[in-house]
Write an enzyme that holds these catalytic residues in place. Sequence first.
Site, short mmCIF file in Angstrom:
data_model
loop_
_atom_site.label_atom_id
_atom_site.label_comp_id
_atom_site.label_asym_id
_atom_site.label_seq_id
_atom_site.Cartn_x
_atom_site.Cartn_y
_atom_site.Cartn_z
CG ASP A 1 11.62 -10.48 -8.45
OD1 ASP A 1 11.43 -11.75 -7.91
OD2 ASP A 1 11.57 -9.63 -8.19
CE LYS B 1 8.84 -10.70 -4.47
NZ LYS B 1 8.62 -11.01 -5.61
CG ASP C 1 4.29 -13.33 -4.22
OD1 ASP C 1 3.15 -13.45 -4.24
OD2 ASP C 1 4.89 -11.51 -5.14
CG LEU C 2 4.27 -19.02 -5.21
CD1 LEU C 2 4.51 -20.83 -5.15
CD2 LEU C 2 5.55 -19.10 -6.48
CE LYS C 3 1.71 -11.55 -6.66
NZ LYS C 3 2.61 -11.11 -6.40
CG ASP D 1 -6.89 -23.71 -9.96
OD1 ASP D 1 -7.92 -24.46 -10.45
OD2 ASP D 1 -5.82 -23.58 -10.28
CB ILE D 2 -11.66 -25.44 -8.53
CG1 ILE D 2 -10.15 -26.65 -7.79
CG2 ILE D 2 -11.79 -25.03 -9.15
CD1 ILE D 2 -10.54 -27.46 -8.57
CB THR E 1 -6.18 -26.77 -6.77
OG1 THR E 1 -7.38 -27.57 -8.50
CG2 THR E 1 -4.69 -26.61 -7.54
CB THR F 1 1.97 -2.23 -6.81
OG1 THR F 1 3.68 -3.28 -7.55
CG2 THR F 1 1.57 -2.89 -5.45
NE ARG G 1 11.74 0.57 -8.08
CZ ARG G 1 10.41 -0.94 -7.70
NH1 ARG G 1 11.07 -1.03 -6.05
NH2 ARG G 1 10.75 -1.82 -8.43
N GLY H 1 12.75 -5.25 -4.41
CA GLY H 1 13.61 -6.11 -4.98
C GLY H 1 14.69 -5.55 -6.35
NE ARG H 2 11.64 -4.00 -10.99
CZ ARG H 2 10.86 -3.63 -11.69
NH1 ARG H 2 10.57 -3.62 -13.21
NH2 ARG H 2 9.41 -3.81 -11.47
#
Length: 245
Positions: A14, A36, A63-65, A68-69, A72, A123, A184, A213-214
């Site tokens: 990220d 990711k 990870d683009l989630k 759409d129709i 696509t 989340t 975490r 990530g963080r």
Amino acid sequence: MQVTAKDRLILALDVPSAEEGERLLDRVGTAINFVKIGLELYTAAGPAMVKRAIERGHRVFLDLKFLDIEETVKRATTRAAQMGVHMLTIHANRKALKAALEGRAAVPGATERLKLLAVTVLTNFDAGDLRDMGVQWSVADLVSARARLAADVGLDGVIASGEEAAVIREKVGKDFIVVTPGIRPANLGTDDHARVATPGQAIKAGADYLVVGRPIRDAPDPKAAAERIAEEMQAAFNARSSGMQ
């Protein structure tokens, strides 16, 4: 079969640019095998960043989630499969999930490599957020329903918080993949996640892969931070396999 935690820890890249992504990969070095690439980095660097990560020997979770129709989603999934990624997310909408399966099937060999994962409930959402969206179900009930939908349609797994992993295991069985973000370590805060778990808690509950990530990206020593998380994961996987939970 023995699970190797290092293969199940996914570093969320990220960051806002390919250069920063490369620097973070340099800093974690051999502690990370799986990364990711989400909306921020993909918007900045696109397929080229996916290619660079794969060339460095990493597996990629894109990870683009998608939502759409059908046409696509189908065509976008085909493009992702052609890039060589190993995981891809689609929102848990029946038409979108079916379209993603069709898109993957269009690429030879992709069905064996690319795992399609349904997004259940983000989340950072809680019951209040669901009410704002007109959803009267509890978070746990909605996650369970979407997990069952994904399994019925034929997806490989879901994205869900550590709080719901055990419920999903009860509903869809042990072979369904559960990937858990919002991880975490115990000494860190929750940031913007409403539902979090420690690495050990998530694995004990039934998660198969953890996205972090963080806690790694922002650590003074990202490599050491990744190694500590992998150690905690490995202990939890070992306990789970031996029935010591």
